[in-house]
Design a protein around this motif. Structure first.
Motif, PDB file in Angstrom:
ATOM      1  N   THR A   1       0.843  -1.203   0.000  1.00  0.00           N
ATOM      2  CA  THR A   1       0.000   0.000   0.000  1.00  0.00           C
ATOM      3  C   THR A   1       0.873   1.247   0.000  1.00  0.00           C
ATOM      4  O   THR A   1       0.644   2.186  -0.777  1.00  0.00           O
TER       5      THR A   1
ATOM      6  N   GLN B   1       0.279   2.980  -3.435  1.00  0.00           N
ATOM      7  CA  GLN B   1      -0.616   4.113  -3.193  1.00  0.00           C
ATOM      8  C   GLN B   1       0.167   5.397  -2.927  1.00  0.00           C
ATOM      9  O   GLN B   1      -0.030   6.418  -3.598  1.00  0.00           O
TER      10      GLN B   1
ATOM     11  N   PHE C   1      -5.556   0.357   5.503  1.00  0.00           N
ATOM     12  CA  PHE C   1      -5.633   1.649   4.815  1.00  0.00           C
ATOM     13  C   PHE C   1      -5.150   2.805   5.693  1.00  0.00           C
ATOM     14  O   PHE C   1      -4.676   3.828   5.179  1.00  0.00           O
TER      15      PHE C   1
END
Length: 651
Positions: free
Chosen positions: A63, A67, A218
């Motif tokens: 991530t 991201q 997240f």
């Protein structure tokens, strides 16, 4: 004005001071995520499993790589608006190409503001709760509220002095993260297997309920949007270089926490926080103090970011023209009192409602996922408008729609556990933006403009008509007419009919907000020498509206060039070269009763005027001297009532 090339050059420059500033300004949110990510992944009651920890760490690593690093640091930082970043800066780059992109810009901006209400409470609470390890009976809620209240209280005094200390403190914080993590990797060296993406795949698709852990994973990247939003403060080069150090420090700490958790596998975590369990007893109190300072810095970054976001929203007609203050000379620093105290009330409400950081995690993440999705939409359109490779655009869009869509679905599990709080806050902000944006265009489309040349002779005659008392030597009207040749009919009505306003020189001033953030330009049109002058200002969306000051500078330049004579025309004053008085007239519209609107427009305009009564008047927004301003209320007749069934009686 500097060229785009020079901006790009400056934006890519890397300096030691710039790197330290970047650490202090933009990494507060993402930098404090180790306080709660692994705690949220593990939970409190279920036994710790090895593959679950390895899978979660693998997802955290990928991530941060896909991201944060690839999407934001490598790709999106390229989309700068003359050195400025953020979702509204990106919107300003593409808004002329399509109308529909206004929707994702509003949603993204509102979600980012909602995140600003959740981040300070969870960051400060996570840090302060470490004190419970030393003092188990300690009530942390009053301490958290006191810290947040003090933080919001100092905003009005400016934070430039405090800001200079942020960089060194965050450097200490990241060095502490890296050191604590590195020391504990030896607790379970098998934790290094997490770099294998297979473990992330296993957790997502083979582990029962593993997909829903994405909501906790997240949390490791929630501060990624700040990397882009604060581009103008730090520069692309400084962000990219400093991110290498920050990412290494962050993941070393995650590895250390993972190794510690693997060393106690089979046991539930309970109320412990793996972050604080990495600290030796003798370092616990200093470590909590450093964590608290880092959390305060994270909160400060979100507050400052919210002020910047609102100031940009005002310029884009998404937000009421609330009062803005500039408490220091530091570039870009501003203070928005109304937003400051709304954020404070929201933060205190979140602390009182959720009480503990573990419960706040449920509300955290859902709003920022929406912001990231909207940024993906806008960035995809930006790439399309700039004619990048079509397949590359499709790949970018599909990849990040899939990643962020998965995060959104996983975060929706939090809805009933507190996620609804951030969505309600975001929904209220979006509603305000929709009202303000639509009302702007309803008023703009139906404001009547007339040709100024038709009234030049009448203005000259009025100026010389001694039977009418002189209203002012120089009469300045704030006008919404951008064309040099036009003026609102309401201004003409005010001069000739409402009360004849005799003046020696009539000035019509218009302000255009540009998509470039720091534009400061003007254009003067002398329509009738020594009688009628029009001044158009072109100000960037991050430039303070100080029209009183700017107009004075323009007039000084005109006097120097012998374009205008501002000496008083009263005989007794003229012979002593006394400068004539200046008086501003600002027309403030109200909704006339003589309207028959469609239902949607009626709701929008009624909501607009209801909200407007709580906002400052136009003269304060333009930065005019209150002693020399006349506010005139004029009715806004958007669609007059027709077919009035009124009959005359004759007896």
């Amino acid at each position: 004005m500097e060229s785009n090339e020079s901006h790009r050059h400056d934006n890519s420059k890397v300096t030691a001071a710039g790197l330290l500033i970047a650490l202090g300004i933009i990494y507060g949110d993402i930098g404090t995520s180790p306080l709660y990510v692994m705690k949220a992944v593990t939970g409190t009651t279920k036994p710790i499993e090895e593959n679950e920890i390895l899978g979660a760490l693998s997802l955290v690593f990928w991530t941060l790589t896909l991201q944060t690093t690839f999407k934001y640091v490598i790709l999106i930082l390229r989309a700068d608006n003359r050195g400025e970043g953020g979702i509204f800066a990106l919107y300003a780059l593409v808004r002329r190409h399509a109308k529909w992109i206004t929707i994702p810009a509003m949603i993204g901006g509102a979600a980012l503001l909602a995140d600003g209400i959740i981040t300070p409470p969870i960051s400060v609470s996570s840090a302060i709760e470490g004190l419970k390890i030393i003092y188990p009976e300690l009530q942390t809620i009053p301490i958290v509220i006191a810290i947040l209240s003090a933080l919001f209280l100092i905003q009005g005094f400016g934070t430039s002095v405090v800001g200079r200390a942020f960089g060194p403190i965050m450097l200490i914080w990241f060095l502490m993260l890296a050191t604590l993590g590195f020391i504990h990797i030896s607790d379970a060296p098998e934790v290094l297997q997490c770099f294998n993406p297979y473990y992330g795949y296993w957790l997502l698709f083979e582990y029962p309920e593993g997909f829903w852990l994405l909501g906790a994973v997240f949390l490791c990247t929630t501060g990624a949007e700040a990397l882009y939003s604060d581009l103008g403060h730090c520069g692309r080069g400084n962000i990219r270089v400093s991110w290498v150090f920050v990412k290494v420090a962050l993941f070393l700490n995650y590895l250390g926490q993972g190794a510690y958790l693997l060393s106690i596998k089979g046991q539930p975590l309970g109320t412990r926080n793996p972050f604080y369990d990495l600290m030796p007893d003798w370092f616990l109190l200093p470590g909590i103090c450093i964590a608290t300072m880092a959390a305060i810095i994270a909160s400060q970054a979100l507050i400052t970011g919210s002020f910047t976001l609102v100031s940009e929203a005002i310029r884009l007609n998404f937000w009421p023209k609330v009062r803005l203050r500039y408490p220091s000379l530091q570039k870009g620093q501003l203070y928005v009192p109304s937003v400051n105290w709304l954020l404070w009330a929201g933060c205190v409400g979140v602390v009182l409602y959720f009480k503990e950081s573990s419960r706040m995690e449920a509300a955290y993440g859902l709003a920022i996922t929406l912001t990231m999705l909207m940024t993906t939409l806008l960035m995809s359109y930006y790439l399309y408008a700039r004619r990048y490779n079509a397949w590359g655009i499709v790949l970018f869009f599909v990849l990040y729609l899939g990643i962020e869509g998965s995060f959104l679905v996983a975060n929706l599990l939090k809805f009933t556990h507190g996620g609804w709080v951030s969505l309600i806050i975001g929904g209220a902000i979006v509603s305000l933006m929709v009202i303000w944006y639509n009302s702007f265009f309803i008023k703009q489309q139906l404001t009547e403009y007339v040709k100024l040349e038709r009234f030049l002779e009448s203005l000259k005659e009025l100026s010389r008509d001694v039977s009418i008392p002189k209203y002012a030597t120089h009469l300045v009207f704030m006008s919404s007419a951008s064309r040099i040749s036009e003026i609102e009919s309401k201004v003409i009505y005010s001069i000739f009919q409402k009360r004849p306003k005799r003046a020696d020189i009539y000035w019509f001033v218009h302000v255009d907000t540009t998509d470039d953030p720091y534009t400061m330009e003007y254009k003067v049109s002398i329509i009738e020498p020594d009688d009628v002058v029009k001044v158009n200002f072109y100000l960037g969306f991050r430039v303070e509206q100080r029209i009183n000051l700017y107009l004075r500078k323009v007039i000084e330049e005109m006097v120097k060039n012998k374009e205008v004579d501002i000496t008083s025309r009263y005989e007794s004053l003229n012979k002593h070269n006394v400068v004539g008085d200046f008086r501003f007239v600002v027309l403030e519209k109200f909704l006339s009763y003589e309207n028959e609107l469609p239902l949607f427009e009626r709701i929008i305009m009624q909501a607009y005027f209801f909200i407007k009564q709580f906002t400052p008047s136009e003269d304060k927004w333009f930065g005019l001297d209150a002693s020399a301003v006349k506010i005139e209320k004029v009715p806004l007749v958007i669609q007059p009532v027709e077919n009035v069934l009124l009959k005359r009686r004759y007896n």
